[in-house]
Scaffold this motif. Structure first.
Motif, PDB file in Angstrom:
ATOM      1  N   ARG A   1      48.735  22.937  34.204  1.00 30.82           N
ATOM      2  CA  ARG A   1      50.149  22.906  33.819  1.00 30.82           C
ATOM      3  C   ARG A   1      50.436  21.687  32.928  1.00 30.82           C
ATOM      4  NH1 ARG A   1      54.897  25.093  35.513  1.00 30.82           N
ATOM      5  NH2 ARG A   1      56.628  23.731  35.010  1.00 30.82           N
ATOM      6  N   SER A   2      49.831  20.546  33.304  1.00 27.61           N
ATOM      7  CA  SER A   2      50.053  19.310  32.538  1.00 27.61           C
ATOM      8  C   SER A   2      49.542  19.412  31.103  1.00 27.61           C
ATOM      9  CB  SER A   2      49.358  18.150  33.252  1.00 27.61           C
ATOM     10  OG  SER A   2      47.999  18.488  33.499  1.00 27.61           O
ATOM     11  N   VAL A   3      48.435  20.130  30.921  1.00 28.24           N
ATOM     12  CA  VAL A   3      47.849  20.280  29.582  1.00 28.24           C
ATOM     13  C   VAL A   3      48.730  21.169  28.710  1.00 28.24           C
ATOM     14  CG1 VAL A   3      45.916  21.362  28.326  1.00 28.24           C
ATOM     15  CG2 VAL A   3      45.455  19.834  30.247  1.00 28.24           C
ATOM     16  N   ILE A   4      49.215  22.252  29.285  1.00 28.39           N
ATOM     17  CA  ILE A   4      49.907  23.272  28.487  1.00 28.39           C
ATOM     18  C   ILE A   4      51.423  23.062  28.426  1.00 28.39           C
ATOM     19  CG2 ILE A   4      50.429  25.755  28.407  1.00 28.39           C
ATOM     20  CD1 ILE A   4      47.484  26.136  29.383  1.00 28.39           C
ATOM     21  N   LEU A   5      52.006  22.757  29.570  1.00 29.10           N
ATOM     22  CA  LEU A   5      53.474  22.620  29.589  1.00 29.10           C
ATOM     23  C   LEU A   5      53.923  21.164  29.576  1.00 29.10           C
ATOM     24  CD1 LEU A   5      54.241  25.397  32.233  1.00 29.10           C
ATOM     25  CD2 LEU A   5      54.407  25.595  29.755  1.00 29.10           C
TER      26      LEU A   5
ATOM     27  N   ASN B   1      45.071  16.705  32.289  1.00 27.53           N
ATOM     28  CA  ASN B   1      45.575  16.009  31.105  1.00 27.53           C
ATOM     29  C   ASN B   1      45.171  14.536  31.070  1.00 27.53           C
ATOM     30  OD1 ASN B   1      46.964  16.023  28.706  1.00 27.53           O
ATOM     31  ND2 ASN B   1      48.958  15.597  29.629  1.00 27.53           N
ATOM     32  N   HIS B   2      43.877  14.269  31.227  1.00 25.33           N
ATOM     33  CA  HIS B   2      43.364  12.916  31.051  1.00 25.33           C
ATOM     34  C   HIS B   2      42.552  12.897  29.760  1.00 25.33           C
ATOM     35  CE1 HIS B   2      43.748  11.660  35.560  1.00 25.33           C
ATOM     36  NE2 HIS B   2      44.885  11.589  34.898  1.00 25.33           N
TER      37      HIS B   2
ATOM     38  N   LYS C   1      33.810  40.507  28.882  1.00 27.02           N
ATOM     39  CA  LYS C   1      34.641  40.173  30.039  1.00 27.02           C
ATOM     40  C   LYS C   1      34.039  39.094  30.934  1.00 27.02           C
ATOM     41  CE  LYS C   1      37.206  44.368  30.237  1.00 27.02           C
ATOM     42  NZ  LYS C   1      37.236  45.755  30.610  1.00 27.02           N
ATOM     43  N   ALA C   2      34.928  38.407  31.608  1.00 26.24           N
ATOM     44  CA  ALA C   2      34.551  37.391  32.595  1.00 26.24           C
ATOM     45  C   ALA C   2      35.776  37.162  33.464  1.00 26.24           C
ATOM     46  CB  ALA C   2      34.151  36.099  31.890  1.00 26.24           C
ATOM     47  N   SER C   3      35.607  36.414  34.548  1.00 26.16           N
ATOM     48  CA  SER C   3      36.800  36.033  35.301  1.00 26.16           C
ATOM     49  C   SER C   3      36.689  34.575  35.721  1.00 26.16           C
ATOM     50  CB  SER C   3      36.990  36.940  36.520  1.00 26.16           C
ATOM     51  OG  SER C   3      36.117  36.550  37.548  1.00 26.16           O
ATOM     52  N   LEU C   4      37.831  33.958  35.827  1.00 31.11           N
ATOM     53  CA  LEU C   4      37.869  32.542  36.193  1.00 31.11           C
ATOM     54  C   LEU C   4      38.929  32.340  37.274  1.00 31.11           C
ATOM     55  CD1 LEU C   4      37.558  29.504  33.883  1.00 31.11           C
ATOM     56  CD2 LEU C   4      39.527  29.612  35.406  1.00 31.11           C
ATOM     57  N   THR C   5      38.501  31.786  38.389  1.00 32.36           N
ATOM     58  CA  THR C   5      39.444  31.481  39.460  1.00 32.36           C
ATOM     59  C   THR C   5      39.635  29.971  39.521  1.00 32.36           C
ATOM     60  OG1 THR C   5      38.593  33.379  40.683  1.00 32.36           O
ATOM     61  CG2 THR C   5      39.954  31.823  41.913  1.00 32.36           C
ATOM     62  N   PRO C   6      40.830  29.484  39.179  1.00 28.79           N
ATOM     63  CA  PRO C   6      41.077  28.040  39.265  1.00 28.79           C
ATOM     64  C   PRO C   6      41.003  27.571  40.720  1.00 28.79           C
ATOM     65  CG  PRO C   6      42.750  29.135  37.924  1.00 28.79           C
ATOM     66  CD  PRO C   6      41.989  30.212  38.626  1.00 28.79           C
ATOM     67  N   THR C   7      40.479  26.364  40.911  1.00 26.76           N
ATOM     68  CA  THR C   7      40.376  25.794  42.257  1.00 26.76           C
ATOM     69  C   THR C   7      41.266  24.556  42.352  1.00 26.76           C
ATOM     70  OG1 THR C   7      38.476  24.521  41.498  1.00 26.76           O
ATOM     71  CG2 THR C   7      38.004  26.599  42.631  1.00 26.76           C
ATOM     72  N   ARG C   8      41.514  24.159  43.590  1.00 21.51           N
ATOM     73  CA  ARG C   8      42.347  22.972  43.822  1.00 21.51           C
ATOM     74  C   ARG C   8      41.531  21.698  43.627  1.00 21.51           C
ATOM     75  NH1 ARG C   8      43.752  22.398  49.186  1.00 21.51           N
ATOM     76  NH2 ARG C   8      42.334  24.064  49.722  1.00 21.51           N
ATOM     77  N   THR C   9      42.213  20.645  43.242  1.00 21.93           N
ATOM     78  CA  THR C   9      41.582  19.329  43.151  1.00 21.93           C
ATOM     79  C   THR C   9      42.516  18.320  43.831  1.00 21.93           C
ATOM     80  OG1 THR C   9      42.680  18.765  41.060  1.00 21.93           O
ATOM     81  CG2 THR C   9      40.541  19.844  40.890  1.00 21.93           C
TER      82      THR C   9
ATOM     83  N   LYS D   1      48.244  15.809  39.353  1.00 23.41           N
ATOM     84  CA  LYS D   1      48.462  16.705  40.504  1.00 23.41           C
ATOM     85  C   LYS D   1      48.272  18.174  40.150  1.00 23.41           C
ATOM     86  CE  LYS D   1      49.886  13.365  43.344  1.00 23.41           C
ATOM     87  NZ  LYS D   1      48.966  12.387  42.731  1.00 23.41           N
ATOM     88  N   THR D   2      48.365  18.508  38.870  1.00 21.55           N
ATOM     89  CA  THR D   2      48.241  19.917  38.472  1.00 21.55           C
ATOM     90  C   THR D   2      46.815  20.244  38.009  1.00 21.55           C
ATOM     91  OG1 THR D   2      48.811  19.655  36.113  1.00 21.55           O
ATOM     92  CG2 THR D   2      50.651  19.820  37.672  1.00 21.55           C
TER      93      THR D   2
END
Ligand SMILES: [Zn+2]
Length: 263
Positions: free
Chosen positions: A93-97, A63-64, A134-142, A147-148
């Motif tokens: 989470r910050s973008v959506i919630l 969310n920047h 179809k496709a798949s997306l695995t979110p990664t940590r930053t 923080k989200t």
């Protein structure tokens, strides 16, 4: 898959001056994906002939403002002027919630126009199905100010694309991108400057060395790095990491299918 860079500028100076644009990038494959539509993303779509109405999935990693600013208008384009319930959104989470202050990246009006809205959790693979594709997306940590925030590994059309988004180097970052055909790194700075939260060249070298993608791309380039020469920086990374590396430019297209056949 094909990648089209709609903006390759990073940092405050590019954000306001638009010396390099801040529109994120498009991935064109079975599904058209827009990633991190910062300010000017909509204009860049038209300038580089990437119809925003064709986007099936919008990904907003944090969310920047330089990543989320145009998300609402892209969502409106994807969903037939917000009149049809169409298109998917994957966001932090910050973008959506919303973040801890209650700020949220996209309005409920625009999220309501989409068929699916998914809050990304690092490591939790998301199966995507848009118009039977179809496709798949695995979110990664930053490791970043939000923080989200997430990066991701996308698998589509038999190829995999990793994107670090905004992050600093941390223990375990590279494991997430091992085996990727292409890895896009937000290498904001050439040198460490004491400000945390972003990748700089020596850490991107380490990341590429460890993850060993077939192709590395640096983007989200800061003004100082651009002035010193982004291509020069890419060459330096390539030489030190052994990974073929290019510096992204606004409007640049990378054809991953051709890349694969050319080895
Ligand atoms: Zn950021």
């Amino acid at each position: 898959m094909e990648i089209v860079f709609l903006g390759t500028g990073g940092g405050r100076w590019n954000l306001i001056s638009q010396a390099r644009r801040t529109g994120g990038f498009r991935i064109n494959g079975s599904i058209a994906i827009h990633v991190d539509p910062g300010p000017g993303a909509l204009i860049a779509c038209h300038d580089f002939r990437q119809d925003p109405r064709k986007v099936g999935l919008l990904v907003v990693t944090h969310n920047h403002i330089d990543h989320v600013n145009d998300a609402g208008v892209i969502a409106e384009a994807m969903s037939g002027f917000a009149l049809e319930k169409k298109g998917w959104l994957i966001g932090s989470r910050s973008v959506i919630l919303g973040d801890e202050k209650g700020d949220r990246g996209i309005s409920s009006y625009h999220m309501g126009a989409l068929a699916r809205v998914i809050v990304a959790k690092p490591g939790k693979k998301i199966s995507i199905a848009v118009n039977g594709k179809k496709a798949s997306l695995t979110p990664t940590r930053t490791k970043h100010d939000d923080k989200t925030g997430i990066g991701f590994v996308l698998e589509m059309d038999g190829q995999s694309l990793g994107y670090t988004s905004d992050t600093e180097y941390f223990y375990g970052i590279s494991d997430q991108y091992r085996g990727c055909d292409v890895l896009i790194a937000n290498n904001l700075k050439a040198k460490k400057d004491g400000v945390p939260g972003h990748l700089f060249t020596s850490h991107t070298i380490r990341l590429f060395q460890e993850a060993q993608p077939k192709l590395g791309i640096i983007t989200h380039l800061g003004m100082r790095l651009i002035r010193a020469g982004a291509e020069k920086e890419a060459k330096k990374i390539q030489k030190a990491s052994g990974v073929r590396t290019i510096a992204a430019k606004d409007g640049m297209r990378v054809d991953l299918a051709a890349f694969k056949t050319n080895g």
